[in-house]
Scaffold this motif. Structure first.
Motif, PDB file in Angstrom:
ATOM      1  N   SER A  70       7.325  23.915   5.074  1.00  0.00           N
ATOM      2  CA  SER A  70       7.375  23.359   3.723  1.00  0.00           C
ATOM      3  C   SER A  70       7.202  21.845   3.754  1.00  0.00           C
ATOM      4  O   SER A  70       6.472  21.270   2.944  1.00  0.00           O
ATOM      5  CB  SER A  70       8.702  23.725   3.066  1.00  0.00           C
ATOM      6  N   LEU A  71       7.837  21.186   4.705  1.00  0.00           N
ATOM      7  CA  LEU A  71       7.747  19.736   4.819  1.00  0.00           C
ATOM      8  C   LEU A  71       6.322  19.296   5.132  1.00  0.00           C
ATOM      9  O   LEU A  71       5.801  18.360   4.532  1.00  0.00           O
ATOM     10  CB  LEU A  71       8.701  19.237   5.902  1.00  0.00           C
ATOM     11  N   TYR A  72       5.665  19.979   6.071  1.00  0.00           N
ATOM     12  CA  TYR A  72       4.321  19.590   6.477  1.00  0.00           C
ATOM     13  C   TYR A  72       3.247  20.021   5.484  1.00  0.00           C
ATOM     14  O   TYR A  72       2.103  19.625   5.620  1.00  0.00           O
ATOM     15  CB  TYR A  72       3.985  20.154   7.854  1.00  0.00           C
ATOM     16  N   SER A  73       3.576  20.827   4.501  1.00  0.00           N
ATOM     17  CA  SER A  73       2.571  21.239   3.519  1.00  0.00           C
ATOM     18  C   SER A  73       2.539  20.281   2.332  1.00  0.00           C
ATOM     19  O   SER A  73       1.741  20.458   1.431  1.00  0.00           O
ATOM     20  CB  SER A  73       2.856  22.661   3.044  1.00  0.00           C
ATOM     21  N   GLN A  74       3.398  19.269   2.335  1.00  0.00           N
ATOM     22  CA  GLN A  74       3.467  18.313   1.230  1.00  0.00           C
ATOM     23  C   GLN A  74       3.179  16.915   1.745  1.00  0.00           C
ATOM     24  O   GLN A  74       3.442  16.605   2.891  1.00  0.00           O
ATOM     25  CB  GLN A  74       4.860  18.331   0.612  1.00  0.00           C
ATOM     26  N   GLY A  75       2.675  16.094   0.863  1.00  0.00           N
ATOM     27  CA  GLY A  75       2.452  14.703   1.236  1.00  0.00           C
ATOM     28  C   GLY A  75       1.658  13.979   0.170  1.00  0.00           C
ATOM     29  O   GLY A  75       0.906  14.580  -0.583  1.00  0.00           O
ATOM     30  N   PHE A  76       1.839  12.685   0.113  1.00  0.00           N
ATOM     31  CA  PHE A  76       1.073  11.860  -0.815  1.00  0.00           C
ATOM     32  C   PHE A  76       1.056  10.434  -0.297  1.00  0.00           C
ATOM     33  O   PHE A  76       1.842  10.064   0.566  1.00  0.00           O
ATOM     34  CB  PHE A  76       1.656  11.927  -2.227  1.00  0.00           C
ATOM     35  N   VAL A  77       0.127   9.663  -0.823  1.00  0.00           N
ATOM     36  CA  VAL A  77       0.014   8.261  -0.463  1.00  0.00           C
ATOM     37  C   VAL A  77       0.345   7.443  -1.698  1.00  0.00           C
ATOM     38  O   VAL A  77      -0.198   7.682  -2.775  1.00  0.00           O
ATOM     39  CB  VAL A  77      -1.414   7.927   0.035  1.00  0.00           C
ATOM     40  N   GLU A  78       1.243   6.488  -1.535  1.00  0.00           N
ATOM     41  CA  GLU A  78       1.622   5.611  -2.634  1.00  0.00           C
ATOM     42  C   GLU A  78       1.476   4.173  -2.151  1.00  0.00           C
ATOM     43  O   GLU A  78       1.974   3.835  -1.073  1.00  0.00           O
ATOM     44  CB  GLU A  78       3.057   5.911  -3.044  1.00  0.00           C
ATOM     45  N   CYS A  79       0.785   3.348  -2.927  1.00  0.00           N
ATOM     46  CA  CYS A  79       0.526   1.972  -2.506  1.00  0.00           C
ATOM     47  C   CYS A  79       0.850   1.000  -3.631  1.00  0.00           C
ATOM     48  O   CYS A  79       0.734   1.332  -4.812  1.00  0.00           O
ATOM     49  CB  CYS A  79      -0.942   1.791  -2.135  1.00  0.00           C
ATOM     50  N   TYR A  80       1.214  -0.178  -3.243  1.00  0.00           N
ATOM     51  CA  TYR A  80       1.385  -1.291  -4.172  1.00  0.00           C
ATOM     52  C   TYR A  80       0.401  -2.368  -3.740  1.00  0.00           C
ATOM     53  O   TYR A  80       0.487  -2.887  -2.627  1.00  0.00           O
ATOM     54  CB  TYR A  80       2.819  -1.826  -4.127  1.00  0.00           C
ATOM     55  N   ILE A  81      -0.556  -2.660  -4.596  1.00  0.00           N
ATOM     56  CA  ILE A  81      -1.581  -3.651  -4.274  1.00  0.00           C
ATOM     57  C   ILE A  81      -1.419  -4.810  -5.232  1.00  0.00           C
ATOM     58  O   ILE A  81      -1.419  -4.635  -6.444  1.00  0.00           O
ATOM     59  CB  ILE A  81      -2.993  -3.034  -4.361  1.00  0.00           C
ATOM     60  N   HIS A  82      -1.282  -5.988  -4.664  1.00  0.00           N
ATOM     61  CA  HIS A  82      -1.049  -7.190  -5.455  1.00  0.00           C
ATOM     62  C   HIS A  82      -2.014  -8.266  -4.990  1.00  0.00           C
ATOM     63  O   HIS A  82      -2.186  -8.470  -3.791  1.00  0.00           O
ATOM     64  CB  HIS A  82       0.399  -7.665  -5.266  1.00  0.00           C
ATOM     65  N   GLY A  83      -2.652  -8.913  -5.914  1.00  0.00           N
ATOM     66  CA  GLY A  83      -3.509 -10.017  -5.513  1.00  0.00           C
ATOM     67  C   GLY A  83      -4.840  -9.989  -6.225  1.00  0.00           C
ATOM     68  O   GLY A  83      -4.984  -9.442  -7.314  1.00  0.00           O
ATOM     69  N   ASN A  84      -5.819 -10.555  -5.577  1.00  0.00           N
ATOM     70  CA  ASN A  84      -7.139 -10.759  -6.166  1.00  0.00           C
ATOM     71  C   ASN A  84      -7.993  -9.506  -5.974  1.00  0.00           C
ATOM     72  O   ASN A  84      -8.897  -9.476  -5.136  1.00  0.00           O
ATOM     73  CB  ASN A  84      -7.791 -11.984  -5.510  1.00  0.00           C
ATOM     74  N   MET A  85      -7.708  -8.462  -6.754  1.00  0.00           N
ATOM     75  CA  MET A  85      -8.441  -7.208  -6.635  1.00  0.00           C
ATOM     76  C   MET A  85      -8.463  -6.514  -7.995  1.00  0.00           C
ATOM     77  O   MET A  85      -7.455  -6.473  -8.692  1.00  0.00           O
ATOM     78  CB  MET A  85      -7.767  -6.306  -5.589  1.00  0.00           C
ATOM     79  N   LEU A  86      -9.624  -5.972  -8.340  1.00  0.00           N
ATOM     80  CA  LEU A  86      -9.738  -5.228  -9.591  1.00  0.00           C
ATOM     81  C   LEU A  86      -9.127  -3.840  -9.425  1.00  0.00           C
ATOM     82  O   LEU A  86      -8.972  -3.340  -8.304  1.00  0.00           O
ATOM     83  CB  LEU A  86     -11.208  -5.093  -9.994  1.00  0.00           C
ATOM     84  N   GLN A  87      -8.817  -3.222 -10.560  1.00  0.00           N
ATOM     85  CA  GLN A  87      -8.189  -1.904 -10.516  1.00  0.00           C
ATOM     86  C   GLN A  87      -9.092  -0.884  -9.827  1.00  0.00           C
ATOM     87  O   GLN A  87      -8.619  -0.084  -9.021  1.00  0.00           O
ATOM     88  CB  GLN A  87      -7.855  -1.422 -11.927  1.00  0.00           C
ATOM     89  N   GLN A  88     -10.392  -0.904 -10.115  1.00  0.00           N
ATOM     90  CA  GLN A  88     -11.316   0.044  -9.492  1.00  0.00           C
ATOM     91  C   GLN A  88     -11.360  -0.153  -7.974  1.00  0.00           C
ATOM     92  O   GLN A  88     -11.414   0.819  -7.216  1.00  0.00           O
ATOM     93  CB  GLN A  88     -12.753  -0.107 -10.049  1.00  0.00           C
ATOM     94  N   GLU A  89     -11.327  -1.404  -7.538  1.00  0.00           N
ATOM     95  CA  GLU A  89     -11.326  -1.683  -6.103  1.00  0.00           C
ATOM     96  C   GLU A  89     -10.046  -1.178  -5.443  1.00  0.00           C
ATOM     97  O   GLU A  89     -10.075  -0.648  -4.333  1.00  0.00           O
ATOM     98  CB  GLU A  89     -11.480  -3.186  -5.853  1.00  0.00           C
TER      99      GLU A  89
END
Length: 112
Positions: A70-89
Motif C-alpha cells: 500500500s505504501l509503495y503504490s502511492q506517491g506524489f511530488v510537491e514543490c515550492y518554486i519561488h523566484g524569477n519563473m513563470l507559472q508555465q515554466e
C-alpha cells in the motif's frame, strides 16, 4: 529507494536492529529517560519505548507485507518554486522532475 518487499531474512535482521535500538534506550542517562517520559506523557499520539518493544517483537512479515504494498503504490511530488519563473515554466519543471523521479523508481501495483 527500496521498491520491493524484503524477504524474511532481511525483515528479521531489520526487526532485530530496531529491537536493539529500542532496548538500548533504557540504558541512557537518567535525564534523557526523564525527558523522553515527559514527552511521552505530554503527547497524545506518541508511544513510549516500553510500549514499542513488545510490538516490535510481535511483528511478522505476513502482517507487514500488505502495508508495504500500500505504501509503495502511492506517491506524489510537491514543490515550492519561488523566484524569477513563470507559472508555465514552474509546472513544466515539476513535470520533468516527476517524470525523471518516477522513471527511476518502480512503484509496486496497488492491492486494491
Amino acid at each position: 529507494i527500496l521498491t520491493t518487499i524484503p524477504d524474511e531474512g532481511l525483515f528479521n535482521r531489520l526487526r532485530e536492529q530496531v529491537r536493539r535500538l529500542i532496548g538500548n534506550m533504557f540504558k541512557d542517562q537518567a535525564y534523557k529517560l526523564a525527558l523522553d517520559q515527559s514527552a511521552t506523557i505530554s503527547t497524545v499520539t506518541r508511544w513510549g519505548d516500553q510500549d514499542l518493544l513488545p510490538l516490535v517483537d510481535g511483528l511478522c512479515m505476513d502482517e507487514l507485507a500488505p502495508y508495504i504494498r500500500s505504501l509503495y503504490s502511492q506517491g506524489f511530488v510537491e514543490c515550492y518554486i519561488h523566484g524569477n519563473m513563470l507559472q508555465q515554466e514552474a509546472v513544466q519543471l515539476v513535470q520533468e522532475l516527476e517524470a525523471d523521479f518516477l522513471g527511476k523508481v518502480q512503484v509496486l501495483p496497488s492491492t486494491q
